[in-house]
Scaffold this active site. Structure first.
Site, PDB file in Angstrom:
ATOM      1  N   ASN A  71     -11.180   4.605 -17.942  1.00 20.70           N
ATOM      2  CA  ASN A  71     -10.251   3.567 -17.487  1.00 20.70           C
ATOM      3  C   ASN A  71     -10.260   2.368 -18.433  1.00 20.70           C
ATOM      4  O   ASN A  71     -11.288   1.999 -18.999  1.00 20.70           O
ATOM      5  CB  ASN A  71     -10.494   3.158 -16.029  1.00 20.70           C
ATOM      6  CG  ASN A  71     -11.917   2.821 -15.688  1.00 20.70           C
ATOM      7  OD1 ASN A  71     -12.846   3.353 -16.272  1.00 20.70           O
ATOM      8  ND2 ASN A  71     -12.090   1.929 -14.737  1.00 20.70           N
ATOM      9  N   GLU A  93      -8.896  -1.568 -18.574  1.00 19.46           N
ATOM     10  CA  GLU A  93      -8.393  -2.670 -17.752  1.00 19.46           C
ATOM     11  C   GLU A  93      -7.872  -3.805 -18.632  1.00 19.46           C
ATOM     12  O   GLU A  93      -8.003  -3.774 -19.857  1.00 19.46           O
ATOM     13  CB  GLU A  93      -9.501  -3.150 -16.814  1.00 19.46           C
ATOM     14  CG  GLU A  93      -9.940  -2.034 -15.870  1.00 19.46           C
ATOM     15  CD  GLU A  93     -10.992  -2.460 -14.859  1.00 19.46           C
ATOM     16  OE1 GLU A  93     -11.562  -3.567 -14.976  1.00 19.46           O
ATOM     17  OE2 GLU A  93     -11.248  -1.650 -13.936  1.00 19.46           O
ATOM     18  N   CYS A 114      -5.853   4.227 -15.237  1.00 23.68           N
ATOM     19  CA  CYS A 114      -6.991   5.059 -14.816  1.00 23.68           C
ATOM     20  C   CYS A 114      -7.432   6.021 -15.921  1.00 23.68           C
ATOM     21  O   CYS A 114      -6.631   6.449 -16.760  1.00 23.68           O
ATOM     22  CB  CYS A 114      -6.614   5.911 -13.615  1.00 23.68           C
ATOM     23  SG  CYS A 114      -6.208   5.001 -12.137  1.00 23.68           S
ATOM     24  N   GLU A 164      -8.087   9.150 -15.681  1.00 29.40           N
ATOM     25  CA  GLU A 164      -7.430  10.461 -15.631  1.00 29.40           C
ATOM     26  C   GLU A 164      -6.151  10.449 -16.451  1.00 29.40           C
ATOM     27  O   GLU A 164      -5.851  11.399 -17.180  1.00 29.40           O
ATOM     28  CB  GLU A 164      -7.079  10.836 -14.187  1.00 29.40           C
ATOM     29  CG  GLU A 164      -8.271  11.045 -13.278  1.00 29.40           C
ATOM     30  CD  GLU A 164      -8.741   9.771 -12.594  1.00 29.40           C
ATOM     31  OE1 GLU A 164      -8.631   8.669 -13.185  1.00 29.40           O
ATOM     32  OE2 GLU A 164      -9.240   9.869 -11.461  1.00 29.40           O
ATOM     33  N   CYS A 206      -6.686   8.642  -7.770  1.00 32.90           N
ATOM     34  CA  CYS A 206      -5.614   7.925  -7.077  1.00 32.90           C
ATOM     35  C   CYS A 206      -4.344   8.783  -7.042  1.00 32.90           C
ATOM     36  O   CYS A 206      -4.214   9.777  -7.767  1.00 32.90           O
ATOM     37  CB  CYS A 206      -5.344   6.583  -7.742  1.00 32.90           C
ATOM     38  SG  CYS A 206      -4.301   6.682  -9.203  1.00 32.90           S
ATOM     39  N   CYS A 257      -2.451   9.418 -10.390  1.00 35.67           N
ATOM     40  CA  CYS A 257      -3.095  10.392 -11.288  1.00 35.67           C
ATOM     41  C   CYS A 257      -2.904  11.815 -10.764  1.00 35.67           C
ATOM     42  O   CYS A 257      -2.709  12.757 -11.539  1.00 35.67           O
ATOM     43  CB  CYS A 257      -4.569  10.066 -11.449  1.00 35.67           C
ATOM     44  SG  CYS A 257      -4.820   8.539 -12.369  1.00 35.67           S
TER      45      CYS A 257
HETATM   46  N1  THU Z   1      -9.800   4.182 -11.489  1.00 41.04           N
HETATM   47  C1  THU Z   1      -9.730   5.282 -12.289  1.00 41.04           C
HETATM   48  O1  THU Z   1      -9.874   5.205 -13.510  1.00 41.04           O
HETATM   49  N2  THU Z   1      -9.514   6.472 -11.691  1.00 41.04           N
HETATM   50  C2  THU Z   1      -9.390   6.659 -10.359  1.00 41.04           C
HETATM   51  O2  THU Z   1      -9.201   7.790  -9.926  1.00 41.04           O
HETATM   52  C3  THU Z   1      -9.463   5.523  -9.444  1.00 41.04           C
HETATM   53  C4  THU Z   1      -9.643   4.206 -10.063  1.00 41.04           C
HETATM   54  C5  THU Z   1     -10.056   2.897 -12.132  1.00 41.04           C
HETATM   55  C6  THU Z   1      -8.914   1.934 -12.109  1.00 41.04           C
HETATM   56  C7  THU Z   1      -9.646   0.615 -12.232  1.00 41.04           C
HETATM   57  O3  THU Z   1      -9.895   0.365 -13.614  1.00 41.04           O
HETATM   58  C8  THU Z   1     -10.971   0.853 -11.552  1.00 41.04           C
HETATM   59  O4  THU Z   1     -11.129   2.259 -11.480  1.00 41.04           O
HETATM   60  C9  THU Z   1     -11.055   0.266 -10.146  1.00 41.04           C
HETATM   61  O5  THU Z   1      -9.977   0.650  -9.373  1.00 41.04           O
END
Ligand code: THU
Length: 160
Positions: free
Chosen positions: A60, A62, A71, A73, A110, A113
């Protein structure tokens, strides 16, 4: 009343996995450690295995402008498809790593994804196995479709 049933394997001992699958899980773990997640401190890693035996990984990413983040994925899947559009995806593994949170159960990806993963599965007409895991267990799904019942699909966009 109608219902959906979702089947998956719960694997408590990684010895039940193939060497390739263990490698795939290791790669997801490794890449989760390199996530850029300074705001959530919730590091996620995803690794994809392609039909030619190669791996593509993502984590991920940010941003101070929160909605810009993406994310793990989708980083892994978009990188996969950008570089290898014609290779089929065989398996994807997803995990988390965090000093701040108790990761008591494997991560559930999520909705966005799941939607992205499912479109690639439908496009290639072959199932993509999904491994969601933490230190304690691995949840193995036979196909991405199992993670998204009643999904929106490309055939809905066909004109009259
Ligand atoms: N996140 C992912 O990378 N994958 C997921 O399946 C759920 C959430 C990340 C997004 C964000 O950077 C952090 O986790 C918190 O939500």
């Amino acid at each position: 009343m109608r219902e959906f049933k979702i089947y998956f394997d719960e694997i408590l001992d990684r010895k039940g996995l193939t060497n390739t699958e263990i490698e795939l899980l290791n790669k997801a773990e490794e890449i989760s450690k390199k996530a850029y997640a300074p705001y959530s401190k919730f590091n996620v890693g995803a690794s994809v295995l392609l039909e030619d035996g190669s791996y593509v990984c993502g984590n991920n990413q940010e941003n101070a402008s929160f909605p810009c983040g993406i994310c793990a994925e989708r980083v892994a899947l978009f990188a996969t498809k950008a570089n290898n559009p014609h290779l089929k995806i065989k398996k994807i593994a997803i995990t988390t790593e965090s000093d701040r949170f108790n990761i008591e159960s494997p991560i559930a990806p999520c909705g966005m994804c799941r939607q992205v993963l499912l479109e690639y599965e439908e496009q290639q007409k072959e199932p993509i196995e999904v491994f969601l895991f933490n230190d304690a267990k691995v949840l193995k799904f036979k196909q991405a479709k199992d993670l998204l019942p009643l999904h929106f699909s490309e055939d809905r966009l066909k004109r009259k």
